[in-house]
Design a protein around this motif. Sequence first.
Motif, short mmCIF file in Angstrom:
data_model
loop_
_atom_site.label_atom_id
_atom_site.label_comp_id
_atom_site.label_asym_id
_atom_site.label_seq_id
_atom_site.Cartn_x
_atom_site.Cartn_y
_atom_site.Cartn_z
N SER A 61 11.23 -22.71 -50.85
CA SER A 61 12.19 -21.61 -50.73
C SER A 61 13.36 -22.03 -49.85
O SER A 61 13.24 -22.93 -49.02
CB SER A 61 11.50 -20.38 -50.13
N ASP A 169 16.08 -17.14 -50.24
CA ASP A 169 14.85 -16.41 -50.54
C ASP A 169 14.32 -15.62 -49.36
O ASP A 169 13.46 -14.74 -49.54
CB ASP A 169 13.77 -17.39 -51.00
N SER A 200 13.83 -7.07 -51.94
CA SER A 200 12.52 -7.21 -51.29
C SER A 200 12.24 -8.65 -50.85
O SER A 200 11.12 -9.15 -50.98
CB SER A 200 11.40 -6.74 -52.23
N LYS A 201 13.27 -9.30 -50.33
CA LYS A 201 13.11 -10.67 -49.85
C LYS A 201 12.71 -10.66 -48.38
O LYS A 201 13.28 -9.89 -47.58
CB LYS A 201 14.42 -11.46 -50.02
N GLU A 298 9.24 -5.66 -46.77
CA GLU A 298 9.79 -7.02 -46.65
C GLU A 298 10.12 -7.40 -45.22
O GLU A 298 10.47 -8.55 -44.94
CB GLU A 298 11.06 -7.15 -47.52
N LEU A 318 4.62 -13.53 -46.99
CA LEU A 318 5.43 -12.73 -47.92
C LEU A 318 6.10 -13.63 -48.95
O LEU A 318 6.18 -13.27 -50.14
CB LEU A 318 6.47 -11.93 -47.15
N ASN A 321 3.76 -14.65 -51.63
CA ASN A 321 3.35 -13.54 -52.52
C ASN A 321 4.47 -13.06 -53.43
O ASN A 321 4.24 -12.26 -54.32
CB ASN A 321 2.83 -12.37 -51.68
N ASN A 322 5.69 -13.54 -53.16
CA ASN A 322 6.84 -13.11 -53.99
C ASN A 322 6.82 -13.78 -55.36
O ASN A 322 6.39 -14.90 -55.50
CB ASN A 322 8.16 -13.44 -53.28
#
Length: 322
Positions: A61, A169, A200-201, A298, A318, A321-322
């Motif tokens: 990311s 990200d 929702s980053k 987030e 997080l 899980n994205n």
Amino acid sequence: MSTKKALIFTANTQDTAGYREKGVWFNKFLMPYRGLKQRMVRLSTLVVLAFLVSYQAAFASNILIVMSDVSQMKLKGGYDYKTGFYLNELMEPVKIFMEAGHTLTFATPTGMAPTLDLVSDTRKHFLDESQENYNAHKALFNRLMLNDKKHSPVVSFARIEQIGIENFDAVFVPGGHAPLGDLVTNDLLSKFLHHFHANSKPTGLVCHGPVALLSSLPNSAEFESDMRAGKKAKPAKGWIYAGYKMTVFSNSEEAVATKYYLSGDQLFYWPQNALTNAGGKYSHSKKDWAPHVVVDRELVTGQNNKSANATAKELLKLLNNN
């Protein structure tokens, strides 16, 4: 007789010329195939390595590290307070992110090299207070040259806008008192935070860093002005983090910092009060200076310097899980 058995048999027989000749013949026969096998092994290894590299690249990311330009702040009583970012609050997460294979981009409002708060340059601020741990993080910090006025890789918020905030990200904001100086009312930072929220980053902030969330208030400048004046600041409707559970450097911890670090002078307002007035659902650890991290959707916030490690790890969860 199989090839394997024939070769073993020949290698172990020294008194029969016939077997030695057969062994030579088998060796000559197999040499091209041995070479082919070795080439196939090498090719397979290269394919696997290429796959691993592409796999890592595919799942790595781009994390935006937001920092402050401020190196000095005038306090309520007129004292010129030298400040900056806290070493461990930046480097513990940075090391964790880099070891996980992620790409980091460092940015400040104007692109100036940020200033290290010298008060923070000690192993006592790290979660692991060992000299070995401090040395590892300080060595990485020196290699990155973040605060080097000539060679710093830090870019401006304007440059981030040119690159495209959609190419990132996650975002992380370390603390130190500096964010109070230029991250509370910054319009571009507000734009960035709205993007991360809308998509929702993962958005991580630690210690004083969470005050940067105030920049996304529709009336951030007015809100901060009222806070500085000691008025009851009222947030305009539409704050994207209204009702979020969050934490920040606590009032009781700030009281200690005021006594030992601010030469008895005062900040114009304290982060806990500001985020609470803005509409955040604030919580803090039972014991000051203990790690405390809050995750809500987030948003990941850490209370103090000892929370930097856990904040980074929760942000990575997080991301995964994205």
